[in-house]
Motif scaffolding. Sequence first.
Motif: not given
Length: 177
Positions: A34-55
């Motif tokens: 829950p938050y009043d903003k979200g992350l912009a991106g081509h996908s849902d922009a989940d920064v944690l999962l994106h970093a995990l995928i790269d790892a």
Amino acid sequence: MEGTGAPEYRAGFGYDAHRLVEGRPLILGGIEVPYDKGLAGHSDADVLLHALIDAVLGAAGLGDIGTHFPSSDPSLEGISSVDMLERSMAQVWERGWRVVNVDGTIVAQRPRLSPHAPAMKEAIARVLRVEPERVNVKSKTTDGLGFTGEGEGMAAYCAAMLVREGGAVTTAFGPQP
């Protein structure tokens, strides 16, 4: 070491950052926060999962997220990062690699993320098919410094350890594929 019967271990590291915008849900670690903003991106922009995928891709020697999920591909518009992680793990498992553990850090001034870490751990563990104890999620602020501290965006770092051996890795959820 190949041919010796000894397990082979590899570590991978990932990083991602996205801008915060209004009008999007905030998806982190595979859950909605829950938050009043979200992350912009081509996908849902989940920064944690994106970093995990790269790892995990890096540890397995399979390139990076942009190679497998290019933002130039219109068919991937709005894709779930959980789906991206599932697809990435299928490639990792196909090559005989199994997850030993992962450790991720989200960098954000707001919202307070520590109450959501247990749910993120559970969501990630389900996709990786490991016990939640093999997944660590933490959050840090930057005391108001930089784009994360000023609330303009969020970043994440993740490390992953993989193992490849002759036998299957058995977990509380059964053998990994």
